[in-house]
Write a protein that holds these residues in place. Structure first.
Motif, PDB file in Angstrom:
ATOM      1  N   ALA A 257       0.826  -1.204   0.000  1.00 63.94           N
ATOM      2  CA  ALA A 257       0.000   0.000   0.000  1.00 63.94           C
ATOM      3  C   ALA A 257       0.858   1.250   0.000  1.00 63.94           C
ATOM      4  CB  ALA A 257      -0.922  -0.002   1.219  1.00 63.94           C
ATOM      5  N   THR A 258       1.947   1.238   0.766  1.00 64.30           N
ATOM      6  CA  THR A 258       2.834   2.402   0.828  1.00 64.30           C
ATOM      7  C   THR A 258       3.534   2.640  -0.497  1.00 64.30           C
ATOM      8  OG1 THR A 258       3.212   1.979   3.184  1.00 64.30           O
ATOM      9  CG2 THR A 258       4.765   3.421   2.054  1.00 64.30           C
ATOM     10  N   VAL A 259       4.103   1.573  -1.061  1.00 64.99           N
ATOM     11  CA  VAL A 259       4.862   1.715  -2.305  1.00 64.99           C
ATOM     12  C   VAL A 259       3.943   2.122  -3.456  1.00 64.99           C
ATOM     13  CG1 VAL A 259       6.289   0.498  -3.972  1.00 64.99           C
ATOM     14  CG2 VAL A 259       6.618   0.085  -1.550  1.00 64.99           C
ATOM     15  N   PHE A 260       2.759   1.519  -3.521  1.00 65.81           N
ATOM     16  CA  PHE A 260       1.833   1.864  -4.595  1.00 65.81           C
ATOM     17  C   PHE A 260       1.353   3.308  -4.470  1.00 65.81           C
ATOM     18  CE2 PHE A 260       1.711  -2.466  -5.927  1.00 65.81           C
ATOM     19  CZ  PHE A 260       1.191  -2.447  -7.215  1.00 65.81           C
ATOM     20  N   MET A 261       1.190   3.794  -3.260  1.00 66.81           N
ATOM     21  CA  MET A 261       0.763   5.176  -3.092  1.00 66.81           C
ATOM     22  C   MET A 261       1.840   6.141  -3.594  1.00 66.81           C
ATOM     23  SD  MET A 261      -0.358   7.241   0.354  1.00 66.81           S
ATOM     24  CE  MET A 261       1.341   7.325   0.937  1.00 66.81           C
ATOM     25  N   VAL A 262       3.102   5.768  -3.444  1.00 65.77           N
ATOM     26  CA  VAL A 262       4.191   6.663  -3.830  1.00 65.77           C
ATOM     27  C   VAL A 262       4.493   6.575  -5.321  1.00 65.77           C
ATOM     28  CG1 VAL A 262       6.608   7.262  -3.452  1.00 65.77           C
ATOM     29  CG2 VAL A 262       5.192   6.561  -1.530  1.00 65.77           C
ATOM     30  N   ILE A 263       4.750   5.355  -5.840  1.00 61.34           N
ATOM     31  CA  ILE A 263       5.172   5.227  -7.242  1.00 61.34           C
ATOM     32  C   ILE A 263       4.279   4.300  -8.058  1.00 61.34           C
ATOM     33  CG2 ILE A 263       7.588   5.761  -6.759  1.00 61.34           C
ATOM     34  CD1 ILE A 263       8.199   2.785  -6.846  1.00 61.34           C
ATOM     35  N   GLY A 264       3.160   3.857  -7.523  1.00 61.92           N
ATOM     36  CA  GLY A 264       2.228   3.046  -8.300  1.00 61.92           C
ATOM     37  C   GLY A 264       2.867   1.760  -8.802  1.00 61.92           C
ATOM     38  N   TRP A 265       2.546   1.429 -10.068  1.00 63.35           N
ATOM     39  CA  TRP A 265       3.072   0.190 -10.646  1.00 63.35           C
ATOM     40  C   TRP A 265       4.561   0.260 -10.964  1.00 63.35           C
ATOM     41  CZ3 TRP A 265       1.357  -4.513 -10.476  1.00 63.35           C
ATOM     42  CH2 TRP A 265      -0.001  -4.733 -10.271  1.00 63.35           C
ATOM     43  N   GLY A 266       5.164   1.416 -10.737  1.00 62.50           N
ATOM     44  CA  GLY A 266       6.623   1.481 -10.809  1.00 62.50           C
ATOM     45  C   GLY A 266       7.270   0.600  -9.752  1.00 62.50           C
ATOM     46  N   ALA A 267       6.472   0.192  -8.747  1.00 62.73           N
ATOM     47  CA  ALA A 267       6.981  -0.700  -7.707  1.00 62.73           C
ATOM     48  C   ALA A 267       7.474  -2.016  -8.269  1.00 62.73           C
ATOM     49  CB  ALA A 267       5.887  -0.952  -6.673  1.00 62.73           C
ATOM     50  N   LEU A 268       6.950  -2.403  -9.422  1.00 61.01           N
ATOM     51  CA  LEU A 268       7.390  -3.670 -10.018  1.00 61.01           C
ATOM     52  C   LEU A 268       8.878  -3.636 -10.345  1.00 61.01           C
ATOM     53  CD1 LEU A 268       6.046  -6.342 -10.724  1.00 61.01           C
ATOM     54  CD2 LEU A 268       5.711  -5.503 -13.044  1.00 61.01           C
TER      55      LEU A 268
END
Length: 221
Positions: free
Chosen positions: A74-85
């Motif tokens: 939830a934290t990573v997706f809020m910051v960079i979205g699907w860039g988390a991949l």
């Protein structure tokens, strides 16, 4: 009175030290692979309705990595979205390199550019149109808050219309993300040439197979 000191023999000879260093790198690579696979599972199983520090709910956790995975996702997706991949891809790629001893010496000089690659991935994801389910459950786009903020800045300074500017930015960010990604993942010129050769041979073989199949079809007709 002078004393002569006899040089001590090394605790391990050079071959033994080299073997220990290799086994250490392989162990580090296996650990990175395990972390990368867990990160991949965490990201791919992200669900906005999972309980996290942003969402208090009694619903069962859908994330494959449990409560911790749901909170991190939830934290990573809020910051960079699907860039988390990009996190998962990067960890798995370097895990393979350390395990197979393929360019692991380039890790430090390449990984310092990892934040730039993740930012580019976030910006590219932000240029994509989210689906209705994403819009209904998120207050930000596919690139997270970072992607939305920077994309809005770029769209404001570009001299074209919003539609054309968005398409141009999507193409530019895709090209930059691929280029920087190959660098961050440790790709060398030799590896790129081998990959290009493999793709070229594959295209030729596919063309030959299709032409042969079409020829047989025409003969049968």
């Amino acid at each position: 009175m002078a004393y002569q000191t006899r040089g001590r023999d090394p605790l391990l000879d050079s071959s033994m030290a080299e073997a220990i260093e290799k086994r250490g790198k392989e162990l580090a690579g296996l650990v990175l692979l395990a972390i990368g696979m867990m990160a991949t599972a965490m990201i791919l199983s992200y669900h906005p309705d999972d309980p996290s520090w942003m969402s208090a709910t009694d619903a069962p956790v859908k994330n494959w990595m449990g409560h911790l995975g749901a909170s991190l996702a939830a934290t990573v997706f809020m910051v960079i979205g699907w860039g988390a991949l990009g996190f998962a891809i990067m960890i798995c790629a370097w895990g393979l390199r350390f395990t197979l001893h393929r360019g692991e010496d380039r890790a430090v000089s390449r990984l310092i550019f990892a934040p730039i690659w993740l930012a580019l991935l976030s910006l590219f994801a932000a240029t994509l149109t989210p689906g209705t389910s994403w819009v209904a459950t998120h207050s930000f786009g596919l690139g997270g808050l970072f992607g939305d903020t920077v994309l809005a800045t770029f769209l404001g300074i570009m001299p074209f219309g919003a539609g054309l500017s968005l398409k141009l930015l999507s193409l530019i960010m895709a090209g930059l993300a691929i280029t920087v990604g190959l660098f961050v993942l440790g790709a060398s010129r030799r590896e790129l040439l081998l990959a290009a050769r493999f793709l070229l041979v594959g295209l030729i073989m596919t063309y030959v197979a299709l032409r042969s199949a079409l020829g047989r079809g025409a003969t049968g007709a």
